[in-house]
Design a protein around this motif. Sequence first.
Motif, PDB file in Angstrom:
ATOM      1  N   ARG A  32      70.156 -10.058  76.719  1.00  0.00           N
ATOM      2  CA  ARG A  32      69.303 -10.459  77.312  1.00  0.00           C
ATOM      3  C   ARG A  32      68.053 -10.589  76.362  1.00  0.00           C
ATOM      4  NH1 ARG A  32      66.634  -7.015  82.146  1.00  0.00           N
ATOM      5  NH2 ARG A  32      64.696  -8.271  82.629  1.00  0.00           N
ATOM      6  N   GLY A  33      67.153 -11.437  76.312  1.00  0.00           N
ATOM      7  CA  GLY A  33      66.353 -11.683  75.546  1.00  0.00           C
ATOM      8  C   GLY A  33      65.026 -11.012  75.865  1.00  0.00           C
ATOM      9  N   ALA A  37      65.593  -7.995  73.566  1.00  0.00           N
ATOM     10  CA  ALA A  37      66.693  -8.774  72.562  1.00  0.00           C
ATOM     11  C   ALA A  37      67.469  -7.767  71.561  1.00  0.00           C
ATOM     12  CB  ALA A  37      65.613  -9.633  71.630  1.00  0.00           C
ATOM     13  N   ARG A  59      69.285 -14.461  80.321  1.00  0.00           N
ATOM     14  CA  ARG A  59      70.763 -13.555  80.021  1.00  0.00           C
ATOM     15  C   ARG A  59      71.903 -14.606  79.652  1.00  0.00           C
ATOM     16  NH1 ARG A  59      67.776 -11.607  83.842  1.00  0.00           N
ATOM     17  NH2 ARG A  59      67.288  -9.321  84.121  1.00  0.00           N
ATOM     18  N   TRP A 109      70.903  -9.683  72.044  1.00  0.00           N
ATOM     19  CA  TRP A 109      70.341 -11.176  72.103  1.00  0.00           C
ATOM     20  C   TRP A 109      70.315 -11.767  70.609  1.00  0.00           C
ATOM     21  CZ3 TRP A 109      69.418 -14.818  75.642  1.00  0.00           C
ATOM     22  CH2 TRP A 109      68.752 -15.944  75.217  1.00  0.00           C
ATOM     23  N   ARG A 112      73.739 -12.043  68.627  1.00  0.00           N
ATOM     24  CA  ARG A 112      74.430 -13.076  69.440  1.00  0.00           C
ATOM     25  C   ARG A 112      75.094 -14.386  68.445  1.00  0.00           C
ATOM     26  NH1 ARG A 112      69.913 -15.163  70.799  1.00  0.00           N
ATOM     27  NH2 ARG A 112      69.883 -17.266  71.725  1.00  0.00           N
TER      28      ARG A 112
END
Length: 170
Positions: A32-33, A37, A59, A109, A112
């Motif tokens: 999720r940002g 994050a 997300r 985030w 990733r």
Amino acid sequence: EHTIVTPQAAAAYAANFAAGERLLPLADAYVRGGAYANTNFGTAADLRSKLGASADTTREAFLKFDVAGIAPILGATLRVYGSLTEATNVTTAVHGVLATGWTETALTWNTRPATSAAALSTVRVPDNVKRWHEWDVTSHVQAEQRAGRTAVSVALRNPVASTPQTIFHA
């Protein structure tokens, strides 16, 4: 006018199917940002995907599979069970991920891996009724296998901003 042709005598037809393998993910997690994050959601019971109005509400879900020892793959389908959080419809896309070193307990985030720019496949998740959803990931899995990789990663992402999110069973 239509013509239907049938055999003069009884005919037998045969279909040959290759045995398929069902692979469970080695790892799965969503990220999720925004303010989240640096938060890891790897132990969550579900995977979430949403393109929100802000980074805080966006997300993406990641899945990694072990393909070591599997004969050349002729076809591959990502199949997950889930629904939307509201009774509307949202498109969810699957993207290829080249990096496979991520772990579900460390993925955030900010950490990733990059995904392919173009979606491998898209599916319309129609509503908030739980059901199976499938994406064709054959091209990505075959390319990864040809490159000698023994693990394959994909990401689920919603390409259009929406209020509902897709929630899949992890």
